[in-house]
Enzyme design. Structure first.
Site, short mmCIF file in Angstrom:
data_model
loop_
_atom_site.label_atom_id
_atom_site.label_comp_id
_atom_site.label_asym_id
_atom_site.label_seq_id
_atom_site.Cartn_x
_atom_site.Cartn_y
_atom_site.Cartn_z
N GLU A 57 0.88 -1.16 0.00
CA GLU A 57 0.00 0.00 0.00
C GLU A 57 0.92 1.22 0.00
OE1 GLU A 57 -2.80 0.14 3.22
OE2 GLU A 57 -3.53 2.11 2.59
N ARG A 292 5.22 -13.43 9.38
CA ARG A 292 5.90 -12.18 9.06
C ARG A 292 7.22 -12.11 9.80
NH1 ARG A 292 2.31 -8.37 9.11
NH2 ARG A 292 3.61 -6.56 9.45
N LYS A 302 4.25 0.60 9.90
CA LYS A 302 4.38 1.85 9.14
C LYS A 302 3.92 3.04 9.96
CE LYS A 302 2.99 -0.03 4.96
NZ LYS A 302 2.27 0.05 3.72
#
Ligand code: ATP
Ligand code: MG
Length: 585
Positions: A57, A292, A302
């Site tokens: 994104e 992850r 983020k």
């Protein structure tokens, strides 16, 4: 371990190998996205054996966690004659910007991956699929698989139920399809304000999986999008957009992190409904999840990275202390070292935390065989060789890299006045100190053995100079040089030839290995001494052009700062020390 290890097997490779063996992917067709069923069936057979994607994104900078996903997706495509798409998942109008798009492209390329295959650029934007996606929504409404709900967001939340209790049907759930269709068209046309209504999938409000309790597909958001401007005022929710994006791009293996495991039933539900309705052609993409990357001593959310940058706790997205790829590059990490790190991590379904030293060791292992060596002095102390004539200059030399002893050499002058590290001299040496102290012998690396004859203090009591005599028959590389045994070897630079340079020595950015765990405020855990700047000296001949890397003997690997360094005024970032100084004790 070498940098050229064969890829080790993992569960994703097994899945792909089974799929390739079964042959069901073989006659797949592929056309430029967005490829709905009609376009797909008219397209030629796909030349790529598999298709994966990396779908960031564009709302922030890439970090080391993304590198794991990039290496995995692009790596699998490469290993199995497939293609990996770079897809900007830009379905959320509010936080996305072109600046991030450019930075992401820059970093994926820097890592060494390609999305241009046979002249076709496989770089896509989910926002290019808004029209196709909207068409699918109308088809779902017409088939009774979706409805417009006029409950408020709070009402929807309140009627969703819990893990143990079923949800409650919306009063709008069974409204006629034509009514939902009219309202959906009004939503798109901008007739209604934000939050007035939403399009929901019609699945099962009693499902044990909360994600299947009529999830929202479209919400109204009167917001400008960085690419589509004001064309749209309804935007798709991630869980609906993602499977559709994968399908419109002909992705075969959609690999994501474990937190999406619970979304997989909805992923399959939506694609199956669209296939039944003739909107999508088989084979449909399949989603697989892996754990992850969680790296100790850093934050990779983020939102938290943005906080660090925007509130000025660090100097920009590429601050060398950050785990952003831009920061790691500026710190001196090489693309190969990051790929090596990701290889060593492997792929699994179990969550774990990786010690920071694993990342550092990958950098050392990459740089050791390739980095030129040189001498730097971080805390200079003058050393005068009193029996060496003032005007005499001798050229000493050493291999640029000791792994290639017969390879290219570096040359540097030896003169009467030198600089050594302050720490290499002691007036009163502690036990087992083998470097310079009055009366002791040491070797000046690549030059002569010297005997310390004295030192000078200033009025404040600080030592300002050390004196020594050299032993003429001990020059390195000459016969009998080792006749006199010494226990210490120290580095030096000729005073008149030395280049003044700034060195930035980094420590971890957080004082705690898990700065974002628990209820604590991660900003309170910032290490106030995470960067120390010192003025020192460099061996002549070192050209500190931005991005150049060396091993400075005994000190570690350094890189000339990409933004600030010039050969005349070098600024050097320590990338990593020579040994692991972070190891747990
Ligand atoms: P954040 O939640 O902090 O905004 P994100 O994971 O949502 O980050 P995206 O831009 O959506 O960021 O991520 C793009 C891809 O990178 C996704 O497929 C995601 O699964 C993957 N990814 C992100 N962080 C990690 C990580 N720590 N380890 C492995 N893959 C990751
Ligand atoms: Mg995300």
């Amino acid at each position: 371990m070498t940098t050229e290890t064969a890829p080790s097997s993992n569960f994703l490779r097994s899945i792909i190998e089974n799929d390739l063996q079964s042959g069901h992917l073989e006659s797949r067709r592929w056309g430029p996205p967005p490829a709905t069923a009609q376009a797909r069936l008219a397209a030629p057979v796909d030349t790529a054996r598999i298709r994966t994607r990396f779908p960031p994104e564009p709302n922030g900078y890439l970090h080391i966690g993304h590198a794991k996903s990039i290496c995995l997706n692009f790596g699998l495509a490469k290993d199995y004659d497939g293609i990996c798409h770079l897809r900007f998942d830009d379905t959320n109008p509010e936080k996305e910007e072109d600046e991030y798009v450019r930075a992401i492209i820059d970093m994926v390329q820097w890592l060494g991956f390609e999305w241009s295959v046979g002249g076709v650029e496989h770089c896509y934007y989910a926002s290019d699929y808004f029209e196709a996606m909207y068409g699918f929504a109308e088809a779902l409404v017409q088939a009774g698989h979706a409805y417009v709900d006029e409950q408020s967001a709070e009402q929807m939340r309140a009627t969703r139920g819990t893990l143990t209790e079923a949800g409650t049907d919306s009063p709008w759930r069974d409204r006629p399809a034509h009514e939902s269709l009219r309202l959906l068209r009004e939503m798109r046309a901008g007739v209604h304000p934000d939050g007035r209504m939403a399009l929901r999938a019609r699945i099962d409000m009693a499902s044990p999986n909360i994600n299947l309790r009529d999830p929202v597909l479209y919400r109204i958001r009167h917001a400008e999008h960085h690419r589509t401007g004001n064309t749209w005022c309804i935007y798709p929710m991630y869980s609906w957009a993602h499977p559709v994006e994968d399908a419109l791009e002909g992705i075969t293996h959609s690999i994501c992190t474990l937190e999406f495991e619970d979304q997989r039933p909805f992923y399959d539900w939506i694609l199956q409904r669209l296939a039944e309705l003739g909107q999508l052609a088989a084979p449909l993409p399949r989603q697989y999840e892996f754990a992850r990357l969680n790296l100790e001593y850093v934050v990779t959310s983020k939102r938290k990275l943005r906080e660090l940058v925007l509130e000025g706790h660090v100097n920009g997205w590429d601050d060398p202390r950050l785990p952003t790829l831009a920061g790691l590059r500026r710190r001196g990490y090489t693309p190969a070292s990051i790929r090596l790190f990701c290889d060593r991590l492997g792929v699994s379904k179990a969550d774990s935390r990786i010690e920071y030293s694993v990342l550092e060791q990958a950098l050392r292992d990459d740089l050791d065989p390739i980095a030129d060596r040189a001498v730097a002095i971080l805390d200079p102390l003058r050393l005068v060789i009193t029996n060496f004539p003032d005007a005499r200059i001798e050229t000493c030399s050493a291999p640029l890299n000791p792994h290639a002893p017969d390879g290219p050499r570096r040359r540097f002058p030896f003169t009467r006045t030198l600089y050594i590290e302050r720490d290499d001299f002691r007036e009163d040496p502690p036990r087992k100190y083998f470097r310079l102290f009055p009366g002791n012998l040491v070797r000046l690396k690549y030059a002569w053995v010297i005997r310390c004859t004295g030192f000078t203090r200033n009025e404040d009591g600080d030592i300002t100079e050390v004196q020594a005599e050299y032993l003429p028959d001990t020059r390195s590389g000459t016969q009998g040089a080792d006749a006199i045994k010494v226990k210490g070897t120290i580095t030096w630079i000729s005073a008149v030839h030395a280049i003044a340079a700034e060195f930035r020595l980094y420590d971890r950015l957080f004082l705690d290995a898990h700065p974002d765990s628990g209820q604590r405020d991660f900003l309170q855990l910032i290490n106030p001494e995470s960067c120390r700047t010192v003025q020192g000296l460099l061996e002549p001949g070192v050209r500190a052009v931005p991005g150049a890397t060396w091993q400075f003997e005994r000190l570690g690997y350094f890189v000339a700062d990409r933004e600030l360094s010039t050969p005349e005024r070098p600024v050097l970032n320590r990338s990593v020390t020579l040994r692991d100084t972070w190891a747990r004790t």
